[in-house]
Design a protein around this motif. Structure first.
Motif, PDB file in Angstrom:
ATOM      1  N   HIS A 231       0.845  -1.191   0.000  1.00 25.05           N
ATOM      2  CA  HIS A 231       0.000   0.000   0.000  1.00 25.05           C
ATOM      3  C   HIS A 231       0.879   1.240   0.000  1.00 25.05           C
ATOM      4  O   HIS A 231       1.954   1.266   0.610  1.00 25.05           O
ATOM      5  N   GLY A 232       0.393   2.287  -0.679  1.00 23.38           N
ATOM      6  CA  GLY A 232       1.053   3.579  -0.639  1.00 23.38           C
ATOM      7  C   GLY A 232       2.268   3.675  -1.538  1.00 23.38           C
ATOM      8  O   GLY A 232       2.607   2.762  -2.286  1.00 23.38           O
ATOM      9  N   SER A 382       0.081 -17.910  -7.865  1.00 24.96           N
ATOM     10  CA  SER A 382      -0.705 -16.863  -7.218  1.00 24.96           C
ATOM     11  C   SER A 382      -0.857 -15.691  -8.183  1.00 24.96           C
ATOM     12  O   SER A 382      -0.048 -15.501  -9.084  1.00 24.96           O
ATOM     13  N   HIS A 383      -1.916 -14.922  -7.995  1.00 21.92           N
ATOM     14  CA  HIS A 383      -2.190 -13.758  -8.835  1.00 21.92           C
ATOM     15  C   HIS A 383      -2.237 -12.508  -7.964  1.00 21.92           C
ATOM     16  O   HIS A 383      -2.439 -12.585  -6.753  1.00 21.92           O
ATOM     17  N   TRP A 384      -2.056 -11.362  -8.580  1.00 20.21           N
ATOM     18  CA  TRP A 384      -2.131 -10.124  -7.839  1.00 20.21           C
ATOM     19  C   TRP A 384      -3.048  -9.141  -8.549  1.00 20.21           C
ATOM     20  O   TRP A 384      -3.253  -9.195  -9.756  1.00 20.21           O
ATOM     21  N   VAL A 385      -3.588  -8.222  -7.764  1.00 23.43           N
ATOM     22  CA  VAL A 385      -4.404  -7.118  -8.267  1.00 23.43           C
ATOM     23  C   VAL A 385      -3.878  -5.844  -7.613  1.00 23.43           C
ATOM     24  O   VAL A 385      -3.576  -5.829  -6.421  1.00 23.43           O
ATOM     25  N   LYS A 386      -3.756  -4.774  -8.407  1.00 26.11           N
ATOM     26  CA  LYS A 386      -3.277  -3.521  -7.834  1.00 26.11           C
ATOM     27  C   LYS A 386      -4.106  -2.360  -8.362  1.00 26.11           C
ATOM     28  O   LYS A 386      -4.706  -2.443  -9.434  1.00 26.11           O
ATOM     29  N   THR A 387      -4.125  -1.288  -7.590  1.00 26.09           N
ATOM     30  CA  THR A 387      -4.770  -0.052  -8.020  1.00 26.09           C
ATOM     31  C   THR A 387      -3.694   0.983  -8.330  1.00 26.09           C
ATOM     32  O   THR A 387      -2.537   0.853  -7.924  1.00 26.09           O
ATOM     33  N   GLY A 388      -4.078   2.016  -9.024  1.00 27.04           N
ATOM     34  CA  GLY A 388      -3.167   3.127  -9.275  1.00 27.04           C
ATOM     35  C   GLY A 388      -3.000   3.980  -8.036  1.00 27.04           C
ATOM     36  O   GLY A 388      -3.735   3.833  -7.042  1.00 27.04           O
ATOM     37  N   PRO A 389      -2.061   4.917  -8.049  1.00 28.26           N
ATOM     38  CA  PRO A 389      -1.811   5.766  -6.869  1.00 28.26           C
ATOM     39  C   PRO A 389      -2.991   6.648  -6.512  1.00 28.26           C
ATOM     40  O   PRO A 389      -3.142   7.052  -5.354  1.00 28.26           O
ATOM     41  N   GLU A 390      -3.859   6.948  -7.503  1.00 32.18           N
ATOM     42  CA  GLU A 390      -5.011   7.798  -7.212  1.00 32.18           C
ATOM     43  C   GLU A 390      -5.977   7.158  -6.218  1.00 32.18           C
ATOM     44  O   GLU A 390      -6.756   7.855  -5.553  1.00 32.18           O
ATOM     45  N   ALA A 391      -5.911   5.824  -6.093  1.00 38.41           N
ATOM     46  CA  ALA A 391      -6.799   5.117  -5.164  1.00 38.41           C
ATOM     47  C   ALA A 391      -6.044   4.569  -3.968  1.00 38.41           C
ATOM     48  O   ALA A 391      -6.584   3.773  -3.197  1.00 38.41           O
ATOM     49  N   GLY A 392      -4.779   4.951  -3.823  1.00 34.75           N
ATOM     50  CA  GLY A 392      -4.011   4.512  -2.662  1.00 34.75           C
ATOM     51  C   GLY A 392      -2.896   3.537  -2.965  1.00 34.75           C
ATOM     52  O   GLY A 392      -2.168   3.133  -2.059  1.00 34.75           O
ATOM     53  N   ALA A 393      -2.755   3.104  -4.224  1.00 31.00           N
ATOM     54  CA  ALA A 393      -1.708   2.150  -4.629  1.00 31.00           C
ATOM     55  C   ALA A 393      -1.770   0.880  -3.786  1.00 31.00           C
ATOM     56  O   ALA A 393      -0.807   0.484  -3.130  1.00 31.00           O
ATOM     57  N   PRO A 456      -3.627  -2.463 -17.605  1.00 27.61           N
ATOM     58  CA  PRO A 456      -4.403  -1.534 -16.777  1.00 27.61           C
ATOM     59  C   PRO A 456      -5.776  -1.262 -17.394  1.00 27.61           C
ATOM     60  O   PRO A 456      -5.917  -1.138 -18.615  1.00 27.61           O
ATOM     61  N   ARG A 457      -6.779  -1.147 -16.537  1.00 30.29           N
ATOM     62  CA  ARG A 457      -8.136  -0.902 -17.013  1.00 30.29           C
ATOM     63  C   ARG A 457      -8.840   0.058 -16.055  1.00 30.29           C
ATOM     64  O   ARG A 457      -8.713  -0.053 -14.838  1.00 30.29           O
ATOM     65  N   GLU A 458      -9.577   0.974 -16.637  1.00 30.03           N
ATOM     66  CA  GLU A 458     -10.341   1.917 -15.830  1.00 30.03           C
ATOM     67  C   GLU A 458     -11.517   1.211 -15.177  1.00 30.03           C
ATOM     68  O   GLU A 458     -12.315   0.545 -15.834  1.00 30.03           O
ATOM     69  N   ALA A 459     -11.622   1.363 -13.859  1.00 29.96           N
ATOM     70  CA  ALA A 459     -12.737   0.771 -13.123  1.00 29.96           C
ATOM     71  C   ALA A 459     -13.830   1.789 -12.834  1.00 29.96           C
ATOM     72  O   ALA A 459     -14.975   1.425 -12.566  1.00 29.96           O
ATOM     73  N   GLY A 460     -13.504   3.056 -12.897  1.00 29.45           N
ATOM     74  CA  GLY A 460     -14.469   4.116 -12.646  1.00 29.45           C
ATOM     75  C   GLY A 460     -13.747   5.459 -12.621  1.00 29.45           C
ATOM     76  O   GLY A 460     -12.514   5.525 -12.628  1.00 29.45           O
ATOM     77  N   SER A 461     -14.505   6.549 -12.627  1.00 32.25           N
ATOM     78  CA  SER A 461     -13.890   7.878 -12.575  1.00 32.25           C
ATOM     79  C   SER A 461     -14.831   8.837 -11.861  1.00 32.25           C
ATOM     80  O   SER A 461     -16.027   8.566 -11.705  1.00 32.25           O
ATOM     81  N   PHE A 462     -14.280   9.951 -11.397  1.00 28.49           N
ATOM     82  CA  PHE A 462     -15.088  10.956 -10.712  1.00 28.49           C
ATOM     83  C   PHE A 462     -14.402  12.320 -10.860  1.00 28.49           C
ATOM     84  O   PHE A 462     -13.216  12.408 -11.218  1.00 28.49           O
ATOM     85  N   GLN A 468     -10.798  18.503 -11.480  1.00 31.58           N
ATOM     86  CA  GLN A 468     -10.174  17.607 -12.444  1.00 31.58           C
ATOM     87  C   GLN A 468     -10.783  16.205 -12.343  1.00 31.58           C
ATOM     88  O   GLN A 468     -11.257  15.787 -11.295  1.00 31.58           O
ATOM     89  N   GLU A 469     -10.748  15.491 -13.460  1.00 30.89           N
ATOM     90  CA  GLU A 469     -11.269  14.129 -13.513  1.00 30.89           C
ATOM     91  C   GLU A 469     -10.217  13.156 -12.962  1.00 30.89           C
ATOM     92  O   GLU A 469      -9.050  13.225 -13.308  1.00 30.89           O
ATOM     93  N   VAL A 470     -10.656  12.268 -12.103  1.00 31.10           N
ATOM     94  CA  VAL A 470      -9.774  11.253 -11.516  1.00 31.10           C
ATOM     95  C   VAL A 470     -10.275   9.876 -11.958  1.00 31.10           C
ATOM     96  O   VAL A 470     -11.448   9.535 -11.760  1.00 31.10           O
ATOM     97  N   LYS A 471      -9.388   9.105 -12.577  1.00 32.24           N
ATOM     98  CA  LYS A 471      -9.729   7.753 -13.015  1.00 32.24           C
ATOM     99  C   LYS A 471      -9.111   6.727 -12.058  1.00 32.24           C
ATOM    100  O   LYS A 471      -7.956   6.843 -11.696  1.00 32.24           O
ATOM    101  N   VAL A 472      -9.926   5.763 -11.662  1.00 35.35           N
ATOM    102  CA  VAL A 472      -9.442   4.672 -10.800  1.00 35.35           C
ATOM    103  C   VAL A 472      -9.033   3.522 -11.717  1.00 35.35           C
ATOM    104  O   VAL A 472      -9.843   2.984 -12.466  1.00 35.35           O
TER     105      VAL A 472
END
Length: 481
Positions: A231-232, A382-393, A456-462, A468-472
């Protein structure tokens, strides 16, 4: 495995030619003779039996060729249950109702086998089948094992804390020290260097009243660290690594317990990555494959109490150095599982001494046998999943089909959370992913999606407060490190 492939090529091109290999096993001599120096079966040598990278000047070598009854062949005899055995679940048992091993004849056709007191290894030279007889005689694959599981926390790129726990296979163990708590259940596959671990971990974040809590299930390569979670970024970044290593009861790690000489050098001879030791294309749609299946698999194929015959058959000449002499015909057992090897050139011979199955069959049958031995499918990596830094990495690893959860809690209440359940398909290139992401209070992203590996794939945005637009962004991959 390079030396094995060369050996297999020799077999295929020269009939029954038996190429010699030199192999060593790190097995304590005391397991065979409590006082080998006074045991007349052990004879001290004045010089090495041959030139080998396993020997050095000043070695203390002992001839042990007559010390152990090296198992050979089998005598498929029905055994009657002894009355005193009763139904005691802890009583020592043989393989079901059959005695596969018969009586060892004590003979050995290899070149030499010695004990090296310096390296504390048995060293033997002979054909592929000869050295497997030594391995069986040493009970190399039947020694009791324990699991050593280690977790290491890395903060801001520097190791900060670690915890190590020893446990028995399949049994739950717990360790807690300084607020770092590990609940563990580890298991492994016989003679396959993969371990399974269910982990529940809790540790303080460094902020008052705040903890991280993790629950996941993993497939771990033996003794290879794997990144479990993270994380982070920057100074706030942390990552948690896990490794599970099998050891014998004397503390010797299993993975470096067997060695082979290749091109004048000693190299680690690891156990096969999967059931299939090796396969060779014979042309015209046929393959020859060697599988490790263990001694009990034939019984599991037909069920206990079955009257399926146990018949000895001769190994084809092209594989005489792999399984020599008479072996058990396993075609009736495979037929009961929908795999019919009816053609004249097809073969399925089981060697209960080494626990290996030799198959000569059409490619589709070889694939079906691999699927049967793996229980319909291999758990895989084993597999892994990660988010971008905009969602906390966030980073989180798990085995296919298993739910994993990483949460940050304050005084027992969840502040943020990342939860995943991933299933792989498309030969490991496509993932179905269910996820729940709570980066912070009042924030939630929960959905399901299909992901291409490492894409990488966009899961949502706000739209953020600043406009500014933030993409998760989510990414799913394999072999986390």
């Amino acid at each position: 495995m390079k030396i094995f492939i060369m050996f297999l090529l020799l077999l295929l091109t020269s009939g029954v030619t038996r190429a010699a290999v030199t192999v060593a096993w790190k097995v304590p001599v005391e397991s065979q003779a409590a006082d080998f120096r006074s045991d007349e079966r052990y004879r001290k040598l004045d010089q090495p039996p041959a030139a080998s990278a396993f020997f050095q000047a000043g070695d203390e070598l002992w001839d042990v060729s007559k010390a152990i009854s090296w198992p050979r062949g089998f005598r498929p005899t029905k055994r009657e249950k002894k009355e005193e055995e009763g139904n005691d679940p802890f009583a020592a048992r043989r393989s079901g109702d059959w005695d596969w091993n018969g009586e060892p004849d004590g003979k050995w056709d290899g070149e030499w086998v010695v004990w090296n007191a310096r390296s504390r290894m048995f060293i033997a030279r002979g054909s592929w089948e000869d050295v497997r007889q030594i391995e069986a005689g040493l009970k190399f694959n039947g020694r009791l094992e324990i699991f050593r599981t280690k977790l290491e926390l890395v903060e801001a790129g520097q190791p900060s804390r670690s915890i190590s726990l020893v446990s028995r296979s399949g049994e739950k163990s717990i360790m807690e020290v300084g607020g770092f708590k590990l609940e563990l259940e580890a298991d492994g596959r016989e003679q396959i260097p993969e371990n399974y671990a269910k982990l529940v971990v809790k540790w303080p974040s460094g902020k008052k009243g705040e903890t991280w809590e993790l629950a996941t299930a993993l497939t771990l390569k033996d003794a290879k660290p794997l990144r479990v979670a993270g994380h982070g970024s920057g100074a706030e970044e942390w990552e948690l690594f896990a490794s599970t290593e099998r050891e014998w009861l004397d503390g010797t790690p299993v993975s470096p317990g067997r060695w082979i000489e290749e091109k004048g050098a000693v190299t680690l001879w690891s156990v096969p990555q999967y059931h299939q030791d090796e396969a060779r294309d014979l042309g015209e749609g046929y393959k020859m494959a060697l599988f490790y299946i263990g001694k009990d698999t034939p019984l599991k194929m037909v069920g206990h109490g079955s009257q399926t015959p146990s018949t000895a058959v001769e190994v084809p000449e092209k594989a005489a150095g792999l399984l020599r002499g008479s072996v058990m015909d396993l075609r009736p057992h495979l037929a009961l599982n929908g795999i019919r090897l009816d053609e004249a050139r097809e073969f399925a011979g089981f060697d209960p001494v080494s626990g290996h199955l030799l198959v000569i069959a059409r490619d589709r049958w070889v694939q079906d046998i691999e699927g049967l031995l793996s229980g319909g499918g291999d758990p895989g990596v084993s597999h892994w999943v990660k988010t971008g830094p905009e969602a906390g990495a966030w980073r989180l690893s798990s085995r296919s089909g298993e739910k994993a959860t990483l949460a940050r809690k304050k005084n027992g209440e969840v502040e943020s959370l990342f939860e995943t359940e991933l299933s792989s398909g498309g030969n490991g290139k496509i993932f179905d992913l269910s996820y729940r992401l709570q980066p912070g209070p009042g924030q939630l992203l929960q959905s399901k999606g299909t992901f291409l590996i490492d894409t990488p794939r966009e899961a949502g945005s706000f739209t953020a407060a600043e406009g500014q637009e933030v993409k998760v962004i989510l990414t799913a991959g394999s072999e986390p490190r």
